[in-house]
Design a protein around this motif. Structure first.
Motif, PDB file in Angstrom:
ATOM      1  N   THR A 164       0.846  -1.116   0.120  1.00 54.14           N
ATOM      2  CA  THR A 164       0.007  -0.049   0.087  1.00 54.14           C
ATOM      3  C   THR A 164       0.899   1.197   0.032  1.00 54.14           C
ATOM      4  OG1 THR A 164      -0.217  -0.008   2.459  1.00 54.14           O
ATOM      5  CG2 THR A 164      -1.724  -1.108   1.469  1.00 54.14           C
ATOM      6  N   GLU A 165       0.176   2.478  -0.481  1.00 56.46           N
ATOM      7  CA  GLU A 165       0.976   3.646  -0.309  1.00 56.46           C
ATOM      8  C   GLU A 165       0.013   4.641   0.190  1.00 56.46           C
ATOM      9  OE1 GLU A 165       3.201   6.988  -3.144  1.00 56.46           O
ATOM     10  OE2 GLU A 165       2.010   5.223  -4.260  1.00 56.46           O
ATOM     11  N   THR A 166       0.361   5.415   0.923  1.00 54.79           N
ATOM     12  CA  THR A 166      -0.373   6.311   1.447  1.00 54.79           C
ATOM     13  C   THR A 166      -0.172   7.876   0.647  1.00 54.79           C
ATOM     14  OG1 THR A 166       1.160   7.468   3.198  1.00 54.79           O
ATOM     15  CG2 THR A 166      -0.270   5.516   3.829  1.00 54.79           C
ATOM     16  N   PHE A 167      -0.981   8.695   0.910  1.00 54.46           N
ATOM     17  CA  PHE A 167      -0.951   9.980   0.471  1.00 54.46           C
ATOM     18  C   PHE A 167       0.273  10.721   0.632  1.00 54.46           C
ATOM     19  CE2 PHE A 167      -5.448   9.486  -0.259  1.00 54.46           C
ATOM     20  CZ  PHE A 167      -5.727   9.845  -1.715  1.00 54.46           C
ATOM     21  N   LYS A 168       0.826  10.485   2.022  1.00 52.02           N
ATOM     22  CA  LYS A 168       2.086  11.046   2.331  1.00 52.02           C
ATOM     23  C   LYS A 168       3.409  10.215   2.130  1.00 52.02           C
ATOM     24  CE  LYS A 168      -0.214  13.061   6.464  1.00 52.02           C
ATOM     25  NZ  LYS A 168      -0.086  12.961   8.029  1.00 52.02           N
ATOM     26  N   GLY A 169       3.132   9.237   1.070  1.00 54.91           N
ATOM     27  CA  GLY A 169       4.302   8.550   0.754  1.00 54.91           C
ATOM     28  C   GLY A 169       4.891   7.400   1.582  1.00 54.91           C
ATOM     29  N   THR A 170       4.154   6.933   2.056  1.00 50.93           N
ATOM     30  CA  THR A 170       4.533   5.738   3.106  1.00 50.93           C
ATOM     31  C   THR A 170       4.127   4.582   2.315  1.00 50.93           C
ATOM     32  OG1 THR A 170       4.519   6.833   5.244  1.00 50.93           O
ATOM     33  CG2 THR A 170       4.478   4.338   5.249  1.00 50.93           C
ATOM     34  N   ILE A 171       5.216   3.649   2.057  1.00 50.94           N
ATOM     35  CA  ILE A 171       4.794   2.361   1.368  1.00 50.94           C
ATOM     36  C   ILE A 171       5.056   1.132   2.476  1.00 50.94           C
ATOM     37  CG2 ILE A 171       5.580   0.712  -0.164  1.00 50.94           C
ATOM     38  CD1 ILE A 171       6.929   2.837  -1.464  1.00 50.94           C
ATOM     39  N   GLU A 172       3.755   0.395   2.445  1.00 46.40           N
ATOM     40  CA  GLU A 172       3.820  -0.668   3.539  1.00 46.40           C
ATOM     41  C   GLU A 172       3.427  -2.128   2.845  1.00 46.40           C
ATOM     42  OE1 GLU A 172       2.514  -0.012   7.873  1.00 46.40           O
ATOM     43  OE2 GLU A 172       0.707  -0.632   6.907  1.00 46.40           O
ATOM     44  N   ILE A 173       4.262  -2.813   3.270  1.00 43.65           N
ATOM     45  CA  ILE A 173       4.098  -4.481   2.876  1.00 43.65           C
ATOM     46  C   ILE A 173       3.332  -5.147   3.985  1.00 43.65           C
ATOM     47  CG2 ILE A 173       4.988  -6.528   1.928  1.00 43.65           C
ATOM     48  CD1 ILE A 173       5.578  -3.874   0.261  1.00 43.65           C
ATOM     49  N   ILE A 174       2.159  -5.896   3.660  1.00 43.77           N
ATOM     50  CA  ILE A 174       1.590  -6.364   4.566  1.00 43.77           C
ATOM     51  C   ILE A 174       1.295  -7.888   4.132  1.00 43.77           C
ATOM     52  CG2 ILE A 174      -0.678  -6.619   5.381  1.00 43.77           C
ATOM     53  CD1 ILE A 174      -1.355  -3.549   4.972  1.00 43.77           C
ATOM     54  N   ASP A 175       1.568  -8.768   5.286  1.00 49.92           N
ATOM     55  CA  ASP A 175       1.430 -10.273   4.952  1.00 49.92           C
ATOM     56  C   ASP A 175      -0.148 -10.572   4.883  1.00 49.92           C
ATOM     57  OD1 ASP A 175       0.851 -12.982   5.729  1.00 49.92           O
ATOM     58  OD2 ASP A 175       2.878 -12.957   5.804  1.00 49.92           O
ATOM     59  N   VAL A 176      -0.658 -11.083   3.835  1.00 51.32           N
ATOM     60  CA  VAL A 176      -1.771 -11.487   3.548  1.00 51.32           C
ATOM     61  C   VAL A 176      -2.479 -12.355   4.659  1.00 51.32           C
ATOM     62  CG1 VAL A 176      -3.755 -12.514   2.188  1.00 51.32           C
ATOM     63  CG2 VAL A 176      -2.085 -10.643   1.227  1.00 51.32           C
ATOM     64  N   TYR A 177      -1.764 -13.263   4.854  1.00 48.30           N
ATOM     65  CA  TYR A 177      -2.162 -14.297   6.150  1.00 48.30           C
ATOM     66  C   TYR A 177      -2.209 -13.647   7.529  1.00 48.30           C
ATOM     67  CZ  TYR A 177      -1.836 -17.070   1.829  1.00 48.30           C
ATOM     68  OH  TYR A 177      -1.660 -17.561   0.549  1.00 48.30           O
ATOM     69  N   THR A 178      -0.984 -13.397   7.981  1.00 48.82           N
ATOM     70  CA  THR A 178      -1.201 -12.566   9.348  1.00 48.82           C
ATOM     71  C   THR A 178      -1.801 -11.113   9.284  1.00 48.82           C
ATOM     72  OG1 THR A 178       0.977 -11.693   9.090  1.00 48.82           O
ATOM     73  CG2 THR A 178       0.671 -13.995   9.603  1.00 48.82           C
ATOM     74  N   LYS A 179      -1.964 -10.743   8.277  1.00 47.19           N
ATOM     75  CA  LYS A 179      -2.638  -9.403   8.221  1.00 47.19           C
ATOM     76  C   LYS A 179      -1.705  -8.161   8.810  1.00 47.19           C
ATOM     77  CE  LYS A 179      -7.495 -10.842   7.426  1.00 47.19           C
ATOM     78  NZ  LYS A 179      -7.033 -12.023   7.041  1.00 47.19           N
ATOM     79  N   GLU A 180      -0.357  -8.707   9.116  1.00 46.27           N
ATOM     80  CA  GLU A 180       0.665  -7.561   9.934  1.00 46.27           C
ATOM     81  C   GLU A 180       1.312  -6.953   8.881  1.00 46.27           C
ATOM     82  OE1 GLU A 180       0.853  -7.357  13.283  1.00 46.27           O
ATOM     83  OE2 GLU A 180      -1.289  -8.370  13.326  1.00 46.27           O
ATOM     84  N   PRO A 181       1.816  -5.613   9.241  1.00 42.94           N
ATOM     85  CA  PRO A 181       2.869  -4.922   8.191  1.00 42.94           C
ATOM     86  C   PRO A 181       4.143  -5.821   8.524  1.00 42.94           C
ATOM     87  CG  PRO A 181       1.864  -3.584   9.797  1.00 42.94           C
ATOM     88  CD  PRO A 181       1.333  -4.802  10.033  1.00 42.94           C
TER      89      PRO A 181
END
Length: 174
Positions: A17-34
Motif C-alpha cells: 500500500t502507499e499513503t498520500f504522504k508517501g509511506t509504502i507498507e508491505i502487509i502479509d495477507v495471511y497474518t494481516k500484519e505489516p
C-alpha cells in the motif's frame, strides 16, 4: 484511511500500500500484519511486485528494486541526463512515471516515463535493461496497456487511441 494505492503480489502473499504522504507498507495477507515500511517515498502508485516478491518502483529518476525482506534498495536503472536537458532553464524537464505493468508474455517489467517532449517505455528483464523505446507525440498523462491475447500495446489519449505491435511499431491510430 489515507491509502492512495494498493497492489497484491502475484502469489497473493503480500499487499503493498502507499499513503498520500508517501509511506509504502508491505502487509502479509495471511497474518494481516505489516512486515516492512518505507517512508517519504511518494511514488504515486507507480510500483509493482516482481515474481520473487520484491517491489519495483520509480523514484527520483531511477527504477529501484526494494527487497523488503532484507530492507535493501538497489537502483536498477537511471534516467539518462539527456532526457532532462532543456533549452529553457526556467522550465526544467521532470521525468514522471505514468504507469507500470508486468508483461507475462515477455517476462518483463515496463515503466512508462514522460519527459515532456516524448514518452519513453523502459523494459527490464531479470532486473536488467532490456530496451528503451521513444514514443514521440504521445501526450503526457496517458496509460499504456498491454493486451496479452493480441500481443499488442494500446495508448489511449484524449483525442485518439494508438495501437502498437510487440516491437512498438505503430499499427493503427484511431
Amino acid at each position: 484511511a489515507d491509502v492512495y494505492n494498493s497492489i497484491i503480489s502475484n502469489d497473493e502473499k503480500y499487499i503493498a500500500t502507499e499513503t498520500f504522504k508517501g509511506t509504502i507498507e508491505i502487509i502479509d495477507v495471511y497474518t494481516k500484519e505489516p512486515i516492512a515500511r518505507k517512508q517519504k517515498t511518494p511514488i504515486r502508485g507507480k510500483f509493482l511486485f516482481t515474481p520473487d516478491n520484491k517491489l519495483l518502483y520509480f523514484f527520483k529518476d531511477r527504477i529501484w528494486l526494494w527487497d523488503f525482506h532484507q530492507n535493501t534498495d538497489l537502483a536498477v536503472w537511471t534516467v539518462p541526463e539527456k532526457w532532462k536537458q532543456c533549452d529553457d532553464p526556467q522550465r526544467p524537464i521532470h521525468i514522471v512515471c505514468m504507469s507500470t505493468f508486468y508483461n507475462n508474455r515477455e517476462k518483463a517489467h515496463f515503466f512508462v516515463l514522460d519527459a515532456r517532449e516524448a514518452t519513453y517505455v523502459v523494459s527490464l528483464r531479470n532486473m536488467e535493461l532490456e530496451r528503451v523505446v521513444k514514443l514521440p507525440g504521445v501526450p503526457a498523462g496517458n496509460k499504456l496497456i498491454f493486451e496479452e491475447n493480441l500481443n499488442q500495446y494500446t495508448f489511449a489519449t484524449k483525442d485518439h487511441v494508438i495501437v502498437y505491435d510487440s516491437d512498438f511499431r505503430e499499427l493503427e491510430k484511431i
